[in-house]
Scaffold this active site. Structure first.
Site, mmCIF file in Angstrom:
data_model
loop_
_atom_site.group_PDB
_atom_site.id
_atom_site.type_symbol
_atom_site.label_atom_id
_atom_site.label_comp_id
_atom_site.label_asym_id
_atom_site.label_seq_id
_atom_site.Cartn_x
_atom_site.Cartn_y
_atom_site.Cartn_z
ATOM 1 N N ALA A 349 36.764 38.487 42.802
ATOM 2 C CA ALA A 349 37.660 39.315 42.003
ATOM 3 C C ALA A 349 36.930 40.544 41.493
ATOM 4 O O ALA A 349 35.807 40.461 41.015
ATOM 5 C CB ALA A 349 38.215 38.507 40.834
ATOM 6 N N ALA A 350 37.586 41.694 41.579
ATOM 7 C CA ALA A 350 36.959 42.956 41.191
ATOM 8 C C ALA A 350 36.609 43.000 39.706
ATOM 9 O O ALA A 350 35.692 43.715 39.304
ATOM 10 C CB ALA A 350 37.886 44.118 41.533
ATOM 11 N N CYS A 351 37.322 42.227 38.895
ATOM 12 C CA CYS A 351 37.075 42.251 37.452
ATOM 13 C C CYS A 351 35.984 41.270 37.029
ATOM 14 O O CYS A 351 35.737 41.085 35.838
ATOM 15 C CB CYS A 351 38.370 41.957 36.691
ATOM 16 S SG CYS A 351 39.268 40.509 37.269
ATOM 17 N N HIS A 352 35.328 40.619 37.993
ATOM 18 C CA HIS A 352 34.246 39.684 37.680
ATOM 19 C C HIS A 352 32.903 40.273 38.085
ATOM 20 O O HIS A 352 32.821 41.160 38.923
ATOM 21 C CB HIS A 352 34.443 38.357 38.414
ATOM 22 C CG HIS A 352 35.580 37.551 37.867
ATOM 23 N ND1 HIS A 352 36.113 36.494 38.538
ATOM 24 C CD2 HIS A 352 36.284 37.661 36.709
ATOM 25 C CE1 HIS A 352 37.108 35.965 37.823
ATOM 26 N NE2 HIS A 352 37.227 36.667 36.723
#
Length: 405
Positions: A349-352
């Site tokens: 995930a890009a937000c991780h």
């Protein structure tokens, strides 16, 4: 996309479709009026919003009145969770508060906009939460496990439609059917509300709120070539399904989500939804063919040195997602990506954080040593076989270099 780079991170975000850009530009230039105004400029903007709402409703098999525009998926998910909490307490008051704290059921695969809200509820002692673990045999939550977690105080079940890292499709319609069979959807307290975050499924597979059997469905524009806004589909909001605003203002969106509407972005979202309705079958077929070609080329090139995470015999995946690990020491996903000259992708995930093993992969039983080496490769509508050939060569050169270090 740059001719020098191949983008395979479409699960993180998609570019705007040219027709979406055209719709946004048209609205910026010609529909700048306030949609709440009664004069011509305002009514032109209102007409564009109404048209977009109809396209979104058609895309997910809903009524136009079921669509509430939001800033994105995070807001939509928060709106659902807080509405379920408030609804429980209103109903609990009628029952003299004998039920106790509200209880939420979710999976250990969810996006942070679900997971962190529910963690907050627990920390503040506002609710109790059961995180149903995904099966290590199927990569999805099992229906019986969800049903077994139900308590008298259960107020909401929320499970994503498809996972953003593995692509595994979750059994939403089957869960909904089993919950309805409990006889607690109407009449008894508390009603069990059902929600799915369909961010990764829309534009890749058919998504219909009636078929899924849920009360709430989250829509995220930038996952299907639309702008970075979203919507919440609610079955007869405020009537058949509880929905409470978290913002208060001028009464827009029937006061469920007030604030002067962002007409250009809504127009773009509507166009993106219209394209999905028109061309989903073609999009799905193309992405599946390219994903299969990608996995075949990787296997041909790397043989036993590559493994695919999320491919389960009894589970289906969305057609564009390949989660792959290159086996061996020093082949961590973030190291590979840092040395690739052509490939643009992510390890999850890009937000991780991009330098630790994916919690999603660990949750479905992937060994840590393999999870650390994972790349999430997600193809798009325009990805070609030539693109795949380019990135396989890029990966081959990088992995040979890392193995010789």
């Amino acid at each position: 996309m740059s001719k020098d780079r191949v983008y395979l991170d479409y699960n993180a975000t998609t570019p705007l479709d040219p027709q979406v850009i055209e719709a946004v530009t048209e609205a910026l230039e010609g529909a700048w009026g306030n949609p709440s105004s009664s004069h011509g400029a305002g009514q032109k903007a209102k007409h564009m919003i109404d048209k977009a709402r109809k396209h979104l409703a058609d895309m997910v098999g809903a009524l136009t009145s079921d669509i509430i525009f939001t800033s994105g998926g995070t807001e939509a998910n928060n709106l659902v969770l807080h509405s379920a909490l408030k609804y429980f307490h209103q109903e609990s008051d009628k029952a003299d508060g004998r039920i106790g704290l509200p209880h939420f059921i979710t999976s250990n695969l969810e996006h942070d906009s679900i997971k962190l809200v529910l963690q907050h509820f627990e920390e503040e002692k506002l609710a109790e939460v059961t995180n149903v673990p995904a099966s290590k045999k199927t990569g999805r939550v099992e229906i019986d496990d969800v049903i077994s977690a139900i308590r008298p105080s259960t107020c909401l079940i929320t499970v994503m439609t498809a996972n953003n890292e593995t692509g595994v499709i979750q059994p939403i319609s089957e869960i909904s059917e089993r919950v309805r069979c409990l006889g607690r959807q109407k009449g008894d307290f508390p009603r069990i509300l059902l929600h799915t975050d369909a961010a990764q499924a829309i534009g890749k597979i058919p998504v219909d709120i009636k078929t899924l059997g849920v009360d709430y469905l989250t829509i995220v524009g930038h996952k299907f070539y639309g702008p970075r806004i979203g919507a919440l589909c609610v079955r007869k909001p405020g009537k058949a399904t509880p929905l409470y605003p978290s913002l208060f203002g001028g009464g827009q969106e029937r006061s469920f989500r007030p604030g002067t509407e962002n007409t250009p972005m809504i127009a773009g979202l509507g166009k993106a939804a219209e394209l999905v309705v028109q061309d989903l079958e073609r999009y799905e077929k193309h992405m599946r063919e390219i994903r299969e070609y990608l996995e075949r080329k990787l296997k041909e090139e790397f043989g036993e040195g590559v493994t695919f995470n999320g491919r389960f015999e009894k589970s289906c995946r969305i057609p564009n997602t390949c989660n792959v690990s290159f086996l061996g020491r020093g082949l961590e996903g973030h190291r590979i990506l840092s040395k690739c000259t052509r490939l643009q992708a992510s390890i999850g995930a890009a937000c991780h954080a991009q330098n630790r093993p994916s919690p999603i992969l660990l949750a479905i039983g992937i060994p840590e040593s393999v999870a650390r080496n994972a790349l999430r490769l997600s193809v798009g509508r325009e990805t070609s076989r030539d693109d795949i050939n380019v990135i396989v060569t890029d990966l081959k050169e990088v992995i040979q270099s890392l193995r010789s270090d």
